[in-house]
Every structure is written in structure tokens, then in C-alpha cells.
Design an enzyme around this catalytic site. Structure first.
Site, PDB file in Angstrom:
ATOM      1  N   GLY A  70     -16.260  -9.998  57.597  1.00  0.00           N
ATOM      2  CA  GLY A  70     -16.450  -9.345  56.457  1.00  0.00           C
ATOM      3  C   GLY A  70     -15.791 -10.190  55.208  1.00  0.00           C
ATOM      4  CG  ASP A  72     -15.718 -17.256  54.970  1.00  0.00           C
ATOM      5  OD1 ASP A  72     -16.204 -17.102  53.838  1.00  0.00           O
ATOM      6  OD2 ASP A  72     -14.935 -18.149  55.576  1.00  0.00           O
ATOM      7  CB  THR A  93     -22.338  -8.910  59.484  1.00  0.00           C
ATOM      8  OG1 THR A  93     -21.387  -8.287  59.941  1.00  0.00           O
ATOM      9  CG2 THR A  93     -23.668  -8.792  60.029  1.00  0.00           C
ATOM     10  CG  PHE A 122     -24.991  -6.084  57.396  1.00  0.00           C
ATOM     11  CD1 PHE A 122     -23.664  -5.613  57.671  1.00  0.00           C
ATOM     12  CD2 PHE A 122     -25.940  -5.905  58.498  1.00  0.00           C
ATOM     13  CE1 PHE A 122     -23.250  -5.150  58.774  1.00  0.00           C
ATOM     14  CE2 PHE A 122     -25.560  -5.358  59.569  1.00  0.00           C
ATOM     15  CZ  PHE A 122     -24.275  -5.345  60.032  1.00  0.00           C
ATOM     16  CE  LYS A 220     -15.772  -4.915  63.409  1.00  0.00           C
ATOM     17  NZ  LYS A 220     -15.577  -5.808  62.440  1.00  0.00           N
ATOM     18  CG  ASN A 249     -17.443  -1.795  61.946  1.00  0.00           C
ATOM     19  OD1 ASN A 249     -17.141  -1.986  60.781  1.00  0.00           O
ATOM     20  ND2 ASN A 249     -18.794  -2.358  62.269  1.00  0.00           N
ATOM     21  CB  THR A 250     -15.306   0.992  58.532  1.00  0.00           C
ATOM     22  OG1 THR A 250     -16.980   0.945  58.644  1.00  0.00           O
ATOM     23  CG2 THR A 250     -15.108  -0.441  57.967  1.00  0.00           C
ATOM     24  N   GLY A 303      -6.496  -0.562  61.044  1.00  0.00           N
ATOM     25  CA  GLY A 303      -5.068  -0.244  60.494  1.00  0.00           C
ATOM     26  C   GLY A 303      -4.126  -0.900  60.811  1.00  0.00           C
ATOM     27  CB  THR A 325      -7.858  -2.716  55.367  1.00  0.00           C
ATOM     28  OG1 THR A 325      -9.168  -2.776  55.269  1.00  0.00           O
ATOM     29  CG2 THR A 325      -7.243  -2.046  54.068  1.00  0.00           C
TER      30      THR A 325
END
Length: 345
Positions: A70, A72, A93, A122, A220, A249-250, A303, A325
Site C-alpha cells: 500500500g 509503494d 496491491t 486498490f 493476508k 489488514n485494516t 499498530g 501507519t
């Protein structure tokens, strides 16, 4: 690092998040063009020690700290990012055909929570541009390829998109990550259901076995799966004999945030990453590790804002970790701090 926290971050956080992202990458590229800067960055951020090496799914990683997918998306900045001390970088992705993603704004900061919300969808340039970058990839950098499906591709034909990406990237990446867990492509997470997921992974595994050189295949997963669904994931990984899991993932969870309901309401939908995702991600890692009897490797992500956060993931059962993040909030010194802590552990 005073330079980042005191000077660069306050400036970047005045820009809109997506603009700040591309500005930062451009700044990094231009800075590294200055004579002597590559060696300066290497000495500032890189930690070399045999103690940091990890052999996971057949790959010898110089250190266990990677950059998550995410950041690059098109593999355009591998040559620059390699100087920040990462043990590996995951690009994508990528989808077979380039797509714009969701309308902007689609990336939001929650500074009170040290978090991000994104609904990027995406956005990427597609396979062809990525291949051109990968053909000229840094020789000594481990690169993973994160693959997905186009938004307009119905789920019943999703396997075709993943297969196209797999076949095209196979000669140029060191491992694959199958992304079925982004919350920002409609119905994508339905591919995490047992039967569709088993069919998708079995097809990719069969394709891999036909190759002269086989690449590790990772899955993932979302942090929002319940224990029954995680049991299914364990069973599927063991049955299909893929090489590991990236957790996670998120998240869609918005509980226990410091940001106001009004602020969250104005942002709207998207996946949450950063400090609020740490505990849930670690719980998933721990569950997978214990209930599978450590039968497959796990890459821990979610996190990680400190060396202690990374150690927590590794102690929970992760073999490698990835940052995203936390990298934005803490700066590139985060990677060095984690690796130093691992040497002292």
C-alpha cells in the site's frame, strides 16, 4: 529522530494525507540523488547483524522488519525505500488493469489516535507499469508482490484476476501476498469465505508447482474475523499448503477511539490502521499461532509504532513484522529502533 518529528512531520501533516504521501516519496528520491546521501541514509537507518537474519518460507531476510503493501503501490520507489533499513518491501496491491480507486478524499488522519482511515480502493497503475519497475528492481532487496482483483471483476471470476497477476509477476518477486481482506473493494472480503478461498489458493498453488522456481504464497487476512473463521483459515492454509499468513489488514472497528463521533462521521467508511489496530491484530496472530501449533509462518502487521509493539507481535507468534501507519507517524528511525531492540532482546 529530531529531523522527522521536529521538522518534517509537522510540515507533512499540514498537507492532505495523499498529497503528503507522494510529496514524501518525491522528497526521498530527490534527496538520495545528492552525492553522499545514499551512504548517509544507510549509516543512519540500517542495522546489520547476523542476529537479525530470519529464514522464513525459504527466504533469508536480513532483518525481520518489512514495509507493508500500500505504501509503494506500483513498485516505483523500491530503489529509494531500500535505504531506510527495511529487511523487505511489499509492493502493490496490483490489479491486472490499472484503476483509479475510490474518489478523493479517501485517506484521513486521526492524530488523536495516531491512526489512519483509508478507502483507497486498490488504486494502482496495473500490471504493465509495475512489471517495468520490477524488471529494474534493486538486486539485494527482498520484494513481495501483493495481488488483488479489479473492482469491476465479479467474485466468481476473481480467480482469473489473481492468476493473471501471479503469472505476470512470478519471475520478478520473491513472494506473493493474496489480498482478499481489503474492506475498500465491494464484496472482496466475501472471498475469505471457506470455499471461494480454498479454490483461489488451490489454483495459485497448482500454478506455482508448475514453475521451475516456486515462490512462497501468503494470505493476508482481516482482523475482524471471529474464531470460527480463523479456524477455517488455519484449515485452508494447512490443506492448500500455502506458505503463510499476513495478519492483519485494516479493521472496520471504530470502538475505543479518542477521535470524536462527529469527526468519524465526516470521514465515513474505510479501513482503520495504526495504534487502535494493535491489540486486535496481535490477538489474531496469537490465535493463529496457538491453534495451528505454529504450523505455518505469520507476518505480523497492525499498530506497530514502537520497538515494544514489534516485540509484542513476535512474542505472540509472528516470524516477521511489517509497518505502515507507524512508519508515517514515527518516521524511518522506527525500523532502526525495532532492529536495535531485537539485538538487545
Amino acid at each position: 529522530m529530531i529531523g522527522y518529528q521536529g521538522l518534517i512531520k509537522p510540515f507533512l501533516f499540514r498537507l492532505k494525507p495523499e498529497k503528503a504521501h507522494y510529496f514524501t516519496l518525491s522528497l526521498l528520491r530527490n534527496t538520495l540523488r545528492i552525492p553522499g546521501m545514499k551512504s548517509l541514509f544507510t549509516s543512519a537507518f540500517r542495522v546489520d547483524s547476523p542476529k537479525l537474519h530470519r529464514k522464513v518460507f525459504g527466504i533469508d531476510f536480513p532483518n525481520p522488519v518489512g514495509l507493508a503493501a500500500g505504501f509503494d503501490k506500483n513498485a516505483a520507489y523500491m530503489h529509494e525505500l531500500q535505504y531506510l533499513g527495511f529487511g523487505f518491501i511489499e509492493v502493490g496491491t496490483v490489479t491486472p488493469v490499472g484503476q483509479e480507486g475510490n474518489p478523493q478524499p479517501r485517506l484521513f488522519r486521526l492524530p488523536k489516535d495516531e491512526a489512519l482511515i483509508n478507502r483507497m480502493g486498490f488504486n494502482n497503475a496495473g500490471l504493465e507499469p509495475m512489471l517495468e519497475f520490477l524488471k529494474n528492481r534493486p538486486k539485494n532487496l527482498i520484494v513481495g508482490g501483493n495481488i488483488g482483483k479489479n473492482k469491476i471483476t465479479p467474485n466468481e471470476k476473481a480467480g482469473e484476476d489473481y492468476a493473471k497477476c501471479f503469472e505476470a509477476l512470478h519471475p520478478y518477486v520473491d513472494y506473493f501476498t493474496v489480498n482478499v481482506s481489503s474492506p475498500n473493494t465491494p464484496n472482496l472480503r466475501a472471498l475469505q469465505e471457506k470455499e471461494p478461498l480454498k479454490a483461489l489458493l488451490s489454483d495459485l498453488k497448482a500454478r506455482n508447482q508448475e514453475k521451475e522456481i516456486q515462490r512462497p504464497i501468503l494470505l493476508k487476512i482481516a482482523p475482524d474475523l471471529n474464531h470460527s473463521q480463523l479456524d477455517d483459515i488455519i484449515e485452508i492454509v494447512q490443506e492448500t499448503k500455502i506458505d503463510g499468513v499476513i495478519a492483519t489488514n485494516t479493521t472496520l472497528d471504530r470502538s475505543h477511539l479518542n477521535s470524536s463521533e462527529a469527526e468519524l462521521g465526516s470521514i465515513g467508511a474505510g479501513g482503520l490502521s495504526g495504534k487502535p489496530a494493535r491489540e486486535k491484530s496481535t490477538e489474531v496472530i496469537s490465535y493463529l499461532s496457538k491453534h495451528s501449533n505454529k504450523s505455518f509462518p505469520i507476518v505480523g502487521v497492525g499498530g506497530i509504532h514502537s520497538a515494544q509493539d514489534a516485540l509484542e507481535k513476535l512474542e505472540a507468534g509472528a516470524d516477521l513484522v511489517q509497518v505502515y501507519t507507524g512508519f508515517i507517524y514515527e518516521g524511518p528511525s522506527l525500523i532502526k529502533r525495532i532492529n536495535k531492540a531485537l539485538l538487545n532482546a
